[in-house]
Design a protein around this motif. Structure first.
Motif, PDB file in Angstrom:
ATOM      1  N   GLN A 232      85.156  73.324  69.883  1.00 45.32           N
ATOM      2  CA  GLN A 232      85.665  72.008  69.490  1.00 45.32           C
ATOM      3  C   GLN A 232      84.907  70.897  70.196  1.00 45.32           C
ATOM      4  O   GLN A 232      84.503  69.911  69.575  1.00 45.32           O
ATOM      5  CB  GLN A 232      87.159  71.918  69.807  1.00 45.32           C
ATOM      6  N   GLN A 233      84.701  71.043  71.500  1.00 42.67           N
ATOM      7  CA  GLN A 233      83.981  70.019  72.252  1.00 42.67           C
ATOM      8  C   GLN A 233      82.568  69.858  71.706  1.00 42.67           C
ATOM      9  O   GLN A 233      82.062  68.744  71.556  1.00 42.67           O
ATOM     10  CB  GLN A 233      83.950  70.401  73.740  1.00 42.67           C
ATOM     11  N   PHE A 234      81.936  70.968  71.393  1.00 40.39           N
ATOM     12  CA  PHE A 234      80.597  70.986  70.790  1.00 40.39           C
ATOM     13  C   PHE A 234      80.587  70.179  69.494  1.00 40.39           C
ATOM     14  O   PHE A 234      79.737  69.309  69.282  1.00 40.39           O
ATOM     15  CB  PHE A 234      80.228  72.453  70.546  1.00 40.39           C
ATOM     16  N   ALA A 235      81.571  70.455  68.605  1.00 38.21           N
ATOM     17  CA  ALA A 235      81.598  69.800  67.297  1.00 38.21           C
ATOM     18  C   ALA A 235      81.923  68.312  67.411  1.00 38.21           C
ATOM     19  O   ALA A 235      81.363  67.486  66.677  1.00 38.21           O
ATOM     20  CB  ALA A 235      82.607  70.495  66.386  1.00 38.21           C
ATOM     21  N   ASN A 246      73.844  70.020  76.090  1.00 38.95           N
ATOM     22  CA  ASN A 246      72.694  69.538  76.855  1.00 38.95           C
ATOM     23  C   ASN A 246      72.700  70.058  78.291  1.00 38.95           C
ATOM     24  O   ASN A 246      72.067  69.489  79.170  1.00 38.95           O
ATOM     25  CB  ASN A 246      72.638  68.011  76.849  1.00 38.95           C
ATOM     26  N   VAL A 247      73.450  71.135  78.523  1.00 41.03           N
ATOM     27  CA  VAL A 247      73.482  71.766  79.842  1.00 41.03           C
ATOM     28  C   VAL A 247      73.282  73.266  79.667  1.00 41.03           C
ATOM     29  O   VAL A 247      73.517  73.819  78.597  1.00 41.03           O
ATOM     30  CB  VAL A 247      74.815  71.490  80.568  1.00 41.03           C
ATOM     31  N   ASP A 418      66.147  72.115  84.117  1.00 39.64           N
ATOM     32  CA  ASP A 418      67.535  71.809  83.742  1.00 39.64           C
ATOM     33  C   ASP A 418      68.123  70.844  84.764  1.00 39.64           C
ATOM     34  O   ASP A 418      68.489  71.240  85.878  1.00 39.64           O
ATOM     35  CB  ASP A 418      68.350  73.111  83.694  1.00 39.64           C
ATOM     36  N   GLY A 419      68.238  69.556  84.394  1.00 37.55           N
ATOM     37  CA  GLY A 419      68.747  68.542  85.300  1.00 37.55           C
ATOM     38  C   GLY A 419      70.178  68.808  85.725  1.00 37.55           C
ATOM     39  O   GLY A 419      71.007  69.250  84.916  1.00 37.55           O
ATOM     40  N   TYR A 454      82.282  60.648  83.922  1.00 38.12           N
ATOM     41  CA  TYR A 454      81.012  59.956  83.657  1.00 38.12           C
ATOM     42  C   TYR A 454      80.374  60.510  82.396  1.00 38.12           C
ATOM     43  O   TYR A 454      80.294  61.730  82.226  1.00 38.12           O
ATOM     44  CB  TYR A 454      80.066  60.108  84.844  1.00 38.12           C
ATOM     45  N   GLN A 455      79.929  59.617  81.522  1.00 36.48           N
ATOM     46  CA  GLN A 455      79.254  60.024  80.286  1.00 36.48           C
ATOM     47  C   GLN A 455      77.751  60.025  80.539  1.00 36.48           C
ATOM     48  O   GLN A 455      77.031  59.111  80.160  1.00 36.48           O
ATOM     49  CB  GLN A 455      79.621  59.086  79.141  1.00 36.48           C
ATOM     50  N   ALA A 456      77.262  61.099  81.200  1.00 36.28           N
ATOM     51  CA  ALA A 456      75.870  61.150  81.616  1.00 36.28           C
ATOM     52  C   ALA A 456      74.928  61.456  80.457  1.00 36.28           C
ATOM     53  O   ALA A 456      73.736  61.135  80.517  1.00 36.28           O
ATOM     54  CB  ALA A 456      75.700  62.186  82.716  1.00 36.28           C
ATOM     55  N   GLY A 457      75.437  62.107  79.407  1.00 35.31           N
ATOM     56  CA  GLY A 457      74.567  62.455  78.295  1.00 35.31           C
ATOM     57  C   GLY A 457      75.382  63.036  77.153  1.00 35.31           C
ATOM     58  O   GLY A 457      76.588  63.143  77.232  1.00 35.31           O
TER      59      GLY A 457
END
Length: 457
Positions: A232-235, A246-247, A418-419, A454-457
């Motif tokens: 769900q989070q992915f979608a 992105n992680v 991988d940051g 935080y919305q880092a990406g």
């Protein structure tokens, strides 16, 4: 700033055979359910305050200790070291001795963790239905959501019916009930952004406690439901025009982090609803939290005005100027309408960015019926802790005045390129740079001054 790479083992679900509690009625009506009867803030007077407590508390915090003295197994030969209990069955494992599974919680830790999960499933059930009912066909079309995408969200809501039923059945009659909620969004884009934030703390909160449950049977079933939460989070990230993943590793959070983020959106619960024991930390506001609706997120205002409210996981405001908005921008790297994946030429955040903070004092009334009180046992804030992937990374906090300050976003990598900081992640102020790992992250709780997202990406 320190960056400590960690190693974490994977938890695998075991086999499942005909649990006795399946097949009963679901916890909410299957037919005609759309949303809670009302939405909005609580205006009454709480009849009780604070987290639920036990008959006694043994210590102010859990003291760090050396490794468990039984943790001695090491295999350098690559072949089994001990006699096998049966053919093709290596020695060891929990719940592998032939005993009949019991799919019920086995400790206060288990009960409070699964009860938190029930609260989470109920808000998601209501939240997904609410957006589908609140906005018009025209609203959805303008946000790029066609009927098929909305059908997927409807299916997500139906999944939550099953999840709430499963978790409630593992608790029994004392399971929490559905409540009334107070949401921050006014547009479809804000709803999608809020959804991806809520599913983030819902997913990460379970990863944080799953391996610590005393009941392995409960853990095995919970892992089956949280796998869909991750999807769900992915979608929702896809629908919000973000990179869906992105992680390299998803981060697990202690229960008190999840409850701190969830509770402010529950306005009212019926009398007798089971209360939780977890802590509510003071709110950490990130004044220049990147706005996902901007082509250049670095142009987000520095005063917190581009978040729709003051609660931790409130979404980014949709109403930026047309020239700054990525919704209808043309071209790869700038457009952020729904898609399988989006790459941004200008990243939402980056190492070296100055991140601005404002934090509340403890003692604020939050959560159901305003009956929980934010608290901290920490001293003065000195560090910013960034919890992402396998890492808990610290950067120094500069306090400017009162409850305001800033830090510089750290650099570093988990493995390869991988940051360490990316995605939707927990950030907190602490009074020390305590060394913790994914398995003992709760030991940081006594040192947390305030908690944010935080919305880092």
């Amino acid at each position: 700033m320190h960056h400590r790479p960690l190693v974490i083992s994977l938890l695998q679900a075991g086999a499942l055979a005909a649990p006795a509690f399946t097949g009963g009625p679901v916890v909410v009506g299957q037919n005609g359910y759309t949303s809670a009867p009302t939405h909005g803030p609580y205006t009454g007077t709480p009849t009780t305050t604070g987290a639920v407590t036990a008959p006694g508390t043994l210590a102010p915090s859990i003291a760090p200790q050396p490794p468990n003295p039984t943790a001695t197994y090491y295999n350098a030969e690559g072949v089994p070291q001990d006699p096998m209990p049966a053919p093709y069955v290596p020695a060891g494992g929990l719940g592998t001795n032939g005993s009949e599974p019991r799919y019920m919680v086995e400790s206060d830790w288990d009960f409070e963790s699964i009860a938190l999960g029930v609260y989470q499933e109920y808000i998601e059930l209501d939240l997904f239905h609410d957006g589908l009912a609140r906005f018009s066909d025209e609203d959805f079309r303008a946000a790029g959501l066609d009927p098929e995408m909305r059908s997927l969200i409807q299916f997500f809501a139906e999944q939550e019916t099953g999840h709430a039923t499963l978790l409630s059945n593992m608790l029994g009659e004392a399971a929490p009930k559905q409540c009334v909620y107070d949401y921050p969004y006014t547009t479809v884009r804000e709803w999608l952004d809020f959804n991806q934030r809520v599913t983030r703390y819902g997913e990460s909160g379970v990863w944080g406690f799953l391996a610590h449950l005393d009941s392995r049977e409960v853990a095995s079933l919970l892992s089956l439901s949280i796998a869909t939460e991750a999807r769900q989070q992915f979608a929702f990230r896809q629908m919000a025009g973000l990179a869906p993943i992105n992680v390299w590793f998803e981060n697990g959070w202690p229960q008190s982090w999840q409850w701190t983020m969830l509770a402010p959106y529950i306005s009212y619960c019926p009398e007798g609803t089971t209360r939780l024991a977890w802590q509510n930390f003071p709110t950490l506001r990130i004044l220049n939290n990147p706005n996902i609706n901007r082509i250049v997120a670095n142009n987000t205002q520095q005063d917190g005005s581009e978040q729709v409210g003051d609660r931790i996981t409130d979404p980014s405001r949709f109403n930026v100027s047309s020239g700054d908005s990525c919704i209808s921008a043309q071209g790869v790297g700038v457009n952020c309408s729904p898609a399988i994946s989006r790459n941004r030429t200008q990243p939402l955040s980056y190492p070296g960015k100055r991140v601005l903070f404002e934090w509340e004092a403890p003692g604020q009334a939050v959560g159901p019926n305003n009956s929980y009180i934010t608290s901290t046992t920490a001293g003065q804030p000195k560090f910013v802790a960034w919890s992402s992937q396998l890492n808990l990374t610290y950067s120094p906090l500069t306090v400017t005045e009162g409850n305001r300050g800033w830090t510089t976003q750290p650099a570093g990598f988990v493995y390869g390129d991988d940051g360490i900081i990316n995605g939707t992640m927990a950030v907190m102020l602490t009074d020390t740079d305590l060394f913790v790992t994914p398995f003992n992250l709760t030991q940081l709780n006594p040192h947390i001054v305030a908690l944010g997202l935080y919305q880092a990406g």
